[in-house]
Design an enzyme around this catalytic site. Structure first.
Site, PDB file in Angstrom:
ATOM      1  CG  HIS A 125      -2.087  -0.920   1.118  1.00 33.23           C
ATOM      2  ND1 HIS A 125      -1.955  -2.285   1.215  1.00 33.23           N
ATOM      3  CD2 HIS A 125      -3.413  -0.681   0.925  1.00 33.23           C
ATOM      4  CE1 HIS A 125      -3.147  -2.855   1.090  1.00 33.23           C
ATOM      5  NE2 HIS A 125      -4.048  -1.905   0.913  1.00 33.23           N
ATOM      6  CG  HIS A 167       2.559  -3.237   6.780  1.00 36.77           C
ATOM      7  ND1 HIS A 167       3.200  -4.243   6.092  1.00 36.77           N
ATOM      8  CD2 HIS A 167       1.455  -2.927   6.054  1.00 36.77           C
ATOM      9  CE1 HIS A 167       2.513  -4.529   4.999  1.00 36.77           C
ATOM     10  NE2 HIS A 167       1.451  -3.753   4.956  1.00 36.77           N
TER      11      HIS A 167
END
Length: 213
Positions: A125, A167
């Site tokens: 992303h 993450h």
């Protein structure tokens, strides 16, 4: 009797760096979720996740290119599709190589996650957002008034990937660096207007003016 192949273990310095990254990320998440401006971002996490997912982006631009085959947009359309394909490929290869596990607190409810997407490094992303920012900021410049919202979206997205505990911080940093490198690569590979129209004439039944075929 066949022997099992031993699991690949990273060198000690890398193990220490990853452990430090995990500790810093945990502290950042606690701080971020307790700070009002970032805490208010929580309701938008899922929406931000979808806005930069590779599959919707690629599907949208292919459909947009097919439905709106406009001469003045062909150069952008062709290059965006190329950039997205390269990004998806690079992220998948790097994730498959490093195979870093996602944070333990991550919930397995991500949108359209499969294959290498289950791994954490780098953040696809963030790489995609950084790449798009480079493209629309420097290669196909949008009006200046549109750049701050684009930059704000990129920053919010990167923060959300950590605060959502999808993450670690290092994954996000790695994703941003990768996205910048992809943007620089696109500056080299950029397909000009005439060649873009020529390519579109090959794959489309409708002839675009300005391309020699």
């Amino acid at each position: 009797m066949s022997r099992e192949t031993p699991k690949r273990r990273p060198p000690l310095w890398l193990q220490q760096a990853l452990a430090f990254d995990e500790q810093v990320t945990k502290k950042f998440v606690i701080w971020g979720n307790s700070w009002a401006p970032l805490h208010s971002l929580r309701v938008h996490y899922k929406a931000l996740e979808i806005t930069c997912h590779g599959i919707p982006w690629l599907a949208f631009w292919i459909a947009f290119t097919w439905l709106f085959n406009l001469p003045y947009l062909v150069e952008l359309q062709v290059n965006i599709i190329l950039a997205l394909i390269l990004d998806i490929l690079f992220v998948a290869l790097i994730k498959a190589y490093f195979r870093r596990r996602r944070p333990l607190a991550n919930k397995n409810d991500a949108f359209a996650e499969f294959g290498p997407d289950h791994f954490s490094f780098p953040s696809g992303h963030c790489s995609r957002a950084a790449m798009v920012t480079i493209i629309f900021g420097f290669l196909w410049q949008v009006p200046l008034i549109m750049f701050p919202p684009l930059l704000a979206w990129t920053v919010a997205l990167c923060l959300s990937r950590v605060l959502m505990e999808r993450h670690y911080l290092l994954d996000v940093i790695g994703g941003v660096v990768l996205g910048i490198m992809e943007g620089l690569l696109m500056a080299i590979l950029w397909i000009g207007d005439e060649n873009a129209r020529w390519l579109m004439n090959i794959v489309s039944d409708e002839k675009i003016e300005g391309a020699d075929v």
